[in-house]
Enzyme design. Sequence first.
Site, PDB file in Angstrom:
ATOM      1  N   LYS A 102      11.576   7.470  15.170  1.00 54.67           N
ATOM      2  CA  LYS A 102      11.609   6.903  16.292  1.00 54.67           C
ATOM      3  C   LYS A 102      10.953   7.515  17.718  1.00 54.67           C
ATOM      4  O   LYS A 102      10.186   7.153  18.499  1.00 54.67           O
ATOM      5  CB  LYS A 102      13.268   6.474  16.977  1.00 54.67           C
ATOM      6  CG  LYS A 102      13.812   5.774  15.814  1.00 54.67           C
ATOM      7  CD  LYS A 102      13.504   4.352  15.983  1.00 54.67           C
ATOM      8  CE  LYS A 102      14.082   3.310  15.216  1.00 54.67           C
ATOM      9  NZ  LYS A 102      13.412   1.983  15.098  1.00 54.67           N
ATOM     10  N   SER A 120      15.631   4.062  19.761  1.00 48.60           N
ATOM     11  CA  SER A 120      17.304   4.443  19.879  1.00 48.60           C
ATOM     12  C   SER A 120      17.539   5.644  20.894  1.00 48.60           C
ATOM     13  O   SER A 120      16.692   6.629  21.066  1.00 48.60           O
ATOM     14  CB  SER A 120      17.402   4.866  18.539  1.00 48.60           C
ATOM     15  OG  SER A 120      18.605   5.626  18.326  1.00 48.60           O
ATOM     16  N   TYR A 132      15.188  10.210  10.608  1.00 48.88           N
ATOM     17  CA  TYR A 132      15.226   8.663  11.104  1.00 48.88           C
ATOM     18  C   TYR A 132      15.119   9.019  12.788  1.00 48.88           C
ATOM     19  O   TYR A 132      14.135   8.368  13.150  1.00 48.88           O
ATOM     20  CB  TYR A 132      16.673   8.300  11.007  1.00 48.88           C
ATOM     21  CG  TYR A 132      16.971   7.159  12.043  1.00 48.88           C
ATOM     22  CD1 TYR A 132      16.264   5.744  11.913  1.00 48.88           C
ATOM     23  CD2 TYR A 132      17.889   7.340  13.170  1.00 48.88           C
ATOM     24  CE1 TYR A 132      16.612   4.965  12.750  1.00 48.88           C
ATOM     25  CE2 TYR A 132      18.116   6.246  13.932  1.00 48.88           C
ATOM     26  CZ  TYR A 132      17.561   5.321  13.757  1.00 48.88           C
ATOM     27  OH  TYR A 132      17.758   4.113  14.551  1.00 48.88           O
TER      28      TYR A 132
END
Length: 338
Positions: free
Chosen positions: A153, A124, A149
């Site tokens: 990644k 992302s 989060y």
Amino acid sequence: MKILLTGGAGFIATHTCVELMEAGHEAVIVDNYVNSQPEAVRRVEEIVGRPVKTYEADVCDKDAMNRIFDENEFDAVIHFAGLKAVGESVSIPLRYYRNNLDSTLTLCEVMAAHGCKRLVFSSSATVYGVPDEVPLREDMFCKGCTNPYGWTKYMIEKILMSVVTADPSWSVVLLRYFNPIGAHASGRIGEDPTGIPNNLMPYITKVAAGQLEKLTVMGNDYHTHDGTGVRDYIHVVDLAKGHVKACDYAAAHQGCEIINLGTGVGYSVLDIVHAFNKANGLNIPYVIGPRRPGDVDACFADPRKAKELLGWEATKTLEDMCRDSWNWQRNNPKGYHS
Ligand code: UFG
């Protein structure tokens, strides 16, 4: 190629499954349906007109994953599975780290044990953190993420880079997505968030459907052309086609590449509201509210590497994105529960 899609029932994965199968590949899905519906896979089968082999299992479950790899000879894996709600990751960080890291480690171990060394990973643009400048290039230093989060990644990217360093016969493509919106033109698959959506486009479509009263524009004092946050919105079908190209690339190369999947064009929140109204003949009510913590002024891609390496670029317009998002919502007022 025969390609395993982890988290294959999700929003980006279902669109990728359609594009892979329409390009002549065989897709196999594994999903635990923690944040998705079996109905989504049924709709993919309906679109492509043939069955999709599907396993209900958790990617963290090594025995289950070994059985899936014993039963199939995969040429590549696209690893979509993972928890993805930014706000939730701040309240329950351990669940995010445990799930997203464990699943990746298990997947890589099982792949290595079965001699499958081609992996495309759903990363992302969040890994860029608060950018010093835009557009964002893959070689820019990532200073740090603003939520757990994003860190998962970031950490998974590092894990996969280490795997390739230790064994250069792996082929890993880390795809950094910008802001996927839109839906398949059929209106049969799309984004189906649980509860009140966190992201802009699903929120707008629920306002349009009368399920939410009005949009709150989160801040109008950013350093952008109209003060509202600027993002690189990309049609999910364009994004899906980028995965097909990434699989082809992984089959022809070894090593690890980071590739942005974005359009290179930034639109503000108000640009999106106006484009949505124009494309659909609607008038979305909105109010200006305070900034959302962790949001940045502007985030958009330099998409040149994807074009050079993959021969891919986004082709759909903002009008396509707004029309297809509304078409999905209008035809499926309760998502896959309609
Ligand atoms: N926004 C609003 N009102 C809303 C929701 C969003 O004004 O109700 C604004 C945000 O402030 C931001 C823009 O709309 O300026 C886009 O917000 P989204 O929540 O749709 O998307 P983000 O860019 O915040 O985050 C998305 C994904 C993340 C991913 C990130 C990558 O949700 O998973 O892009 O940059 F990490």
